[in-house]
Write an enzyme that holds these catalytic residues in place. Sequence first.
Site, PDB file in Angstrom:
ATOM      1  N   SER A   1       0.822  -1.212   0.000  1.00 26.41           N
ATOM      2  CA  SER A   1       0.000   0.000   0.000  1.00 26.41           C
ATOM      3  C   SER A   1       0.854   1.259   0.000  1.00 26.41           C
ATOM      4  O   SER A   1       0.468   2.270  -0.574  1.00 26.41           O
ATOM      5  CB  SER A   1      -0.962   0.003   1.199  1.00 26.41           C
ATOM      6  OG  SER A   1      -0.259  -0.187   2.407  1.00 26.41           O
ATOM      7  N   GLU A   2       2.040   1.213   0.665  1.00 23.15           N
ATOM      8  CA  GLU A   2       2.972   2.336   0.566  1.00 23.15           C
ATOM      9  C   GLU A   2       4.417   1.865   0.667  1.00 23.15           C
ATOM     10  O   GLU A   2       4.703   0.829   1.276  1.00 23.15           O
ATOM     11  CB  GLU A   2       2.750   3.393   1.665  1.00 23.15           C
ATOM     12  CG  GLU A   2       1.732   4.456   1.319  1.00 23.15           C
ATOM     13  CD  GLU A   2       0.375   4.168   1.917  1.00 23.15           C
ATOM     14  OE1 GLU A   2      -0.574   4.921   1.642  1.00 23.15           O
ATOM     15  OE2 GLU A   2       0.262   3.167   2.663  1.00 23.15           O
ATOM     16  N   THR A   3       5.294   2.668   0.068  1.00 22.34           N
ATOM     17  CA  THR A   3       6.738   2.524   0.216  1.00 22.34           C
ATOM     18  C   THR A   3       7.295   3.875   0.629  1.00 22.34           C
ATOM     19  O   THR A   3       6.915   4.911   0.073  1.00 22.34           O
ATOM     20  CB  THR A   3       7.392   2.049  -1.093  1.00 22.34           C
ATOM     21  OG1 THR A   3       6.881   0.752  -1.433  1.00 22.34           O
ATOM     22  CG2 THR A   3       8.901   1.967  -0.964  1.00 22.34           C
TER      23      THR A   3
ATOM     24  N   HIS B   1       2.131   3.578   8.731  1.00 22.37           N
ATOM     25  CA  HIS B   1       2.781   2.264   8.850  1.00 22.37           C
ATOM     26  C   HIS B   1       4.145   2.257   8.177  1.00 22.37           C
ATOM     27  O   HIS B   1       5.086   1.613   8.662  1.00 22.37           O
ATOM     28  CB  HIS B   1       1.862   1.153   8.328  1.00 22.37           C
ATOM     29  CG  HIS B   1       1.935   0.883   6.865  1.00 22.37           C
ATOM     30  ND1 HIS B   1       1.229   1.614   5.934  1.00 22.37           N
ATOM     31  CD2 HIS B   1       2.640  -0.039   6.161  1.00 22.37           C
ATOM     32  CE1 HIS B   1       1.476   1.141   4.726  1.00 22.37           C
ATOM     33  NE2 HIS B   1       2.332   0.139   4.837  1.00 22.37           N
TER      34      HIS B   1
END
Length: 285
Positions: free
Chosen positions: A49-51, A79
Amino acid sequence: MTDDASPRILRYAAFTTRPEGGNPAGVVLDATGLTDERMLAIAAGLGYSETAFLTAGRTEGAHHVRYFSPLAEVPFCGHATVAAAVALAGRTGPGRYVFTTAAGEVPVQVDQDADGVLRATLTSVEPRVADVTAADVDEALALLGWARTDLDPTLPPRVAYAGARHLVLAAATRDRLARLAYDFDGLAAYMRARDLVTLQLVWRESAHVFHVRDPFPVGGVVEDPATGAAAAAFGAYLRDQGAVTAPAVLTLHQGEDLGRPGVLRVELRAEDSRVRVSGAAVAIP
């Protein structure tokens, strides 16, 4: 690093002590020279979902951080912040870091448990909570396949912000929260038009314990398994609504319905309106 170099991409699971739990995040500790297009391509290739992409600041512990989902850059991600801070601490030891993000400055404290687990606590930017129109609520409910009777009347819909905007909708029952099937493209368009990063869907188990889910179609992900930015915004929402009184510590359970259980600790302090969100993170082999 130049744009032609291959950055080292780390993989961490945040808000869990198990690699198969919580929310996976990519972390690039040295993103020097990477273009926006390259960072987006890396995030899309990972599919998380994210980096988080970090470049070192001028002082010890200071870093500039950008966050990319598979589809777009987002102003802040909790997160991936926890994951990045734990990744740094795993190399330099526990301590304090300061992340400069598009949303503002986010201090992060990393401590090590007696059992060796690294846990990070981020302090949000200044939060705020806004009303939402009845028409906007009705449209969101229709896209989710929810009815007005599915909502908890004691926790009214609001838009909450603590680095990113989230529409908070409280379910009246755990069963309603568990049954999530929505119009992906329709909800993505709705959210883009209102600058929303996720929907924060919640169910209140007890005074300080909640279960949450976060649809994230604007990022190209059906659901975010554990969402620190939304947790911070939700803490601000609860205080704004008088649903909890600071000082308070909240426990948010997320990811259980996805088979990736995670736990988020949210702290509200009486003397400070900024919200603290804590959780463990572990490397994914």
